[in-house]
Design a protein around this motif. Structure first.
Motif, PDB file in Angstrom:
ATOM      1  N   ALA A  23     -18.416  61.908 -82.075  1.00  0.00           N
ATOM      2  CA  ALA A  23     -18.478  60.746 -81.298  1.00  0.00           C
ATOM      3  C   ALA A  23     -17.346  59.905 -81.909  1.00  0.00           C
ATOM      4  O   ALA A  23     -16.534  59.263 -81.151  1.00  0.00           O
ATOM      5  N   VAL A  24     -17.233  59.969 -83.155  1.00  0.00           N
ATOM      6  CA  VAL A  24     -16.112  58.989 -83.896  1.00  0.00           C
ATOM      7  C   VAL A  24     -14.811  59.638 -83.595  1.00  0.00           C
ATOM      8  O   VAL A  24     -13.904  58.823 -82.991  1.00  0.00           O
ATOM      9  N   LEU A  25     -14.695  60.984 -83.268  1.00  0.00           N
ATOM     10  CA  LEU A  25     -13.339  61.480 -82.959  1.00  0.00           C
ATOM     11  C   LEU A  25     -12.962  61.219 -81.508  1.00  0.00           C
ATOM     12  O   LEU A  25     -11.886  60.943 -81.093  1.00  0.00           O
ATOM     13  N   ALA A  26     -14.170  61.159 -80.765  1.00  0.00           N
ATOM     14  CA  ALA A  26     -13.968  60.914 -79.391  1.00  0.00           C
ATOM     15  C   ALA A  26     -13.321  59.520 -79.226  1.00  0.00           C
ATOM     16  O   ALA A  26     -12.404  59.078 -78.251  1.00  0.00           O
ATOM     17  N   LEU A  27     -13.819  58.515 -79.693  1.00  0.00           N
ATOM     18  CA  LEU A  27     -13.775  57.190 -79.998  1.00  0.00           C
ATOM     19  C   LEU A  27     -12.107  57.028 -80.288  1.00  0.00           C
ATOM     20  O   LEU A  27     -11.384  56.293 -79.756  1.00  0.00           O
ATOM     21  N   LEU A  28     -11.957  57.661 -81.383  1.00  0.00           N
ATOM     22  CA  LEU A  28     -10.408  57.562 -82.037  1.00  0.00           C
ATOM     23  C   LEU A  28      -9.305  58.117 -80.887  1.00  0.00           C
ATOM     24  O   LEU A  28      -8.278  57.529 -80.528  1.00  0.00           O
ATOM     25  N   GLN A  29      -9.822  59.342 -80.306  1.00  0.00           N
ATOM     26  CA  GLN A  29      -8.800  59.907 -79.217  1.00  0.00           C
ATOM     27  C   GLN A  29      -8.557  58.918 -77.877  1.00  0.00           C
ATOM     28  O   GLN A  29      -7.637  58.827 -77.577  1.00  0.00           O
ATOM     29  N   ALA A  30      -9.762  58.278 -77.561  1.00  0.00           N
ATOM     30  CA  ALA A  30      -9.652  57.510 -76.402  1.00  0.00           C
ATOM     31  C   ALA A  30      -9.078  56.351 -76.663  1.00  0.00           C
ATOM     32  O   ALA A  30      -8.085  56.127 -75.948  1.00  0.00           O
ATOM     33  N   GLY A  31      -8.848  55.624 -77.959  1.00  0.00           N
ATOM     34  CA  GLY A  31      -8.322  54.510 -78.330  1.00  0.00           C
ATOM     35  C   GLY A  31      -6.722  54.990 -78.447  1.00  0.00           C
ATOM     36  O   GLY A  31      -5.696  54.287 -78.027  1.00  0.00           O
ATOM     37  N   ALA A  32      -6.573  56.280 -78.795  1.00  0.00           N
ATOM     38  CA  ALA A  32      -4.929  56.556 -78.815  1.00  0.00           C
ATOM     39  C   ALA A  32      -4.429  56.869 -77.607  1.00  0.00           C
ATOM     40  O   ALA A  32      -3.214  56.408 -77.195  1.00  0.00           O
TER      41      ALA A  32
END
Length: 551
Positions: A23-32
């Motif tokens: 979930a943390v990686l998904a939020l980080l990727q969405a922000g990028a």
């Protein structure tokens, strides 16, 4: 789409950790992704329309280029992290499931429908298929659940009409995926069943290869394995056919959805109803909105084998009630009423199952100390399965007891047994007879030899598989081994499966007299299965089995 099975989350700490980190990686990727789309759109608009757009950004074009590089780097690192997280998560979850399965199967000593072949397939290639599930499918599923709403919100903020179109067309893809998933599940289950059949057939042939070669039946079994392999190949091709067709369908649906957003933006740009900057931003975001859900559909087929295997593993664990054991809650077997402490073998309304199929029903049986009881009946009626149930190797339902205790691993220590196949090892005759009791008194070896009527030297050395003996001699060595175990360990229950099938009438009569004397003299309960009338006539009682039920 199939989310992570709640049972797996409950059992596996690694699976819960995977979801949290994902979930943390998904939020980080969405922000990028959002940052990259904004920087790229602003930079392109600035170059086309002049420096006004670039001047509004602190740092100008250099800052936008820096944002592009940082966003691309973050996205690349996130992609690498997904690879590492999927591999590590799959490895840990597989390890946890294998440990639990092994403990559960050992505790239950052969759970219902869990044959050796099924367990080997499940613990081996079955759970190995979870690599695709955690490595490809779950990351895309998490991105769909976490990143897609963020991207849709960003598109809505830039242009509400484009955001509305995305929200309206986005659910169409899951609908297609659900329909495709149902078809895939059917063909995948068939493929899994074919793989289990192939494994079971191969193990059966390997186990009985020597016997098959002796009787010249090896070639026929090779044809059988070839037929099962062809069935597995056929079902695998059906899975691939569904995979290709579904991939085409999902790609078409996603491409049409992106095209619908692009056409809407293009028409409004031409009409002057929309400025270029938000239009370009939404156009860059639109493929990214649909990308995770498209990848979910593509990865679903690669992960179906792991899904099926994990579902079956969890079913086995749930069916075994191993959580109740771990928590100190009695299982069905342990809550069975103890009843009187009766020696020998006692069965009341017992059903014996093999691969979940009832092979013996309504069995009532008593083998008291000092008795020789014969089970008779046609081949396939379940006589050997009854002995396996007494040993705890076959599943049974009802009240089945050995020396007053429920049949199983504990009572197995009070049983001496000889199967239809002698299963001899390389070494001397004495070594084979004393197998499991090597330190027993030499007099017990002599008595076991005499009871079995064995007329070969105890120091005769055998080759692999007992080579050097005739079929009847090998059978009597196996019988002597069972009798020796009873004498050496005090096992009061003796089970012999077709003990005279390779003996002539004279030796059969001698062995029958010896078994009767052995039972009466030592107060032992002796249960034999037989097709031979001579042994049946010598028994104290005969229990007839026909078509899986006692008559």
């Amino acid at each position: 789409m199939r989310p992570l099975d709640p049972r797996l989350l409950r059992r596996s700490r690694a699976a819960r950790g995977f979801l949290a980190a994902g979930a943390v990686l998904a939020l980080l990727q969405a922000g990028a992704i959002v940052a990259f789309a904004w920087a790229l759109a602003t930079l392109v608009v600035g170059f086309i329309e002049g420096g006004a757009a670039l001047a509004a950004v602190p740092g100008g074009a250099q800052a936008l280029v820096a944002v592009l590089l940082v966003a691309a780097t973050v996205r690349g690192l996130a992609g690498w992290s997904w690879e590492w997280l999927g591999s590590a998560g799959a490895m840990r979850v597989k390890s946890e499931l294998r440990d639990e399965l092994l403990v559960s199967l050992e505790r239950r000593r052969g759970a219902r429908s869990v044959t050796t072949a099924r367990a080997a397939t499940l613990l081996g290639s079955g759970l190995d298929a979870l690599d695709e599930y955690f490595g490809r499918y779950l990351p895309q599923l998490l991105l769909t659940a976490v990143a897609t709403p963020v991207l849709v919100a960003a598109a809505w903020a830039a242009d509400w009409l484009s955001g509305l179109i995305v929200i309206l067309v986005l659910p169409l893809i899951p609908v297609f995926m659900a329909l495709i998933g149902m078809a895939t599940e059917v063909v995948q289950r068939r493929q899994w069943q074919r793989l289990q059949s192939l494994s079971r057939g191969f193990l059966e042939v390997v186990g009985g290869l020597s016997t098959l070669m002796v009787f010249g039946r090896a070639e026929r079994q090779a044809a059988r394995i070839r037929a099962v392999t062809d069935e597995y190949r056929s079902t695998t091709m059906k899975v691939l056919r569904v995979t290709f067709l579904s991939g085409f369908t999902l790609e078409l649906a996603a491409s049409l959805s992106v095209a619908l957003v692009a056409v809407s933006i293009g028409l409004r740009l031409v009409a002057g109803d929309m400025s270029f900057a938000p239009g370009l931003f939404v156009l860059i975001l639109a493929p990214e909105v649909f990308l995770p859900i498209r990848n979910v559909g593509a990865a679903f087929h690669a992960s179906t084998a792991g899904l099926e295997a994990s579902r079956e593993a969890l079913d086995v664990l749930d069916d075994g009630g191993d959580e109740g054991d771990a928590a100190g809650v009695p299982t069905e077997r342990s809550t069975m009423s103890k009843g009187p402490d009766v020696a020998g073998v006692r069965a009341r309304d017992v059903r014996v199952l093999r691969d979940g199929i009832v092979v013996v029903a309504g069995l009532d049986l008593d083998v008291a100390p000092g008795e020789l009881v014969a089970l008779v009946g046609p081949s396939g009626s379940g006589k050997s399965s009854i002995l396996e149930a007494v040993l705890g190797f076959a599943d049974s339902e009802g009240d089945l007891r050995v020396d007053g205790e429920p049949a199983g691993e504990v009572t197995r220590r009070a049983v001496a047994w000889s199967g239809q196949s002698p299963q001899l090892l390389e070494g001397t005759v004495a070594d084979n007879i004393r197998l499991g009791c090597p330190d027993a008194a030499p007099a017990l070896l002599d008595r076991a030899l005499a009871l079995a009527g064995l007329d070969v030297p105890a120091d005769l050395r055998l080759g692999p598989g007992g080579a050097g003996l005739s079929g009847g001699q090998a059978q009597r060595v196996a019988i002597a081994r069972a009798l020796h175990r009873s004498l050496a360990t005090g096992a009061d229950v003796v089970l012999l499966d077709e003990p005279t099938s390779a003996l002539d009438a004279e030796r059969e009569a001698a062995l029958a007299r010896a078994l009767r004397e052995f039972a009466r003299g030592g107060g032992r309960a002796v249960l034999v299965t037989t097709h031979r009338e001579g042994l049946a006539r010598a028994a104290d009682r005969v229990v007839e089995i026909r078509e899986g039920a006692r008559v």
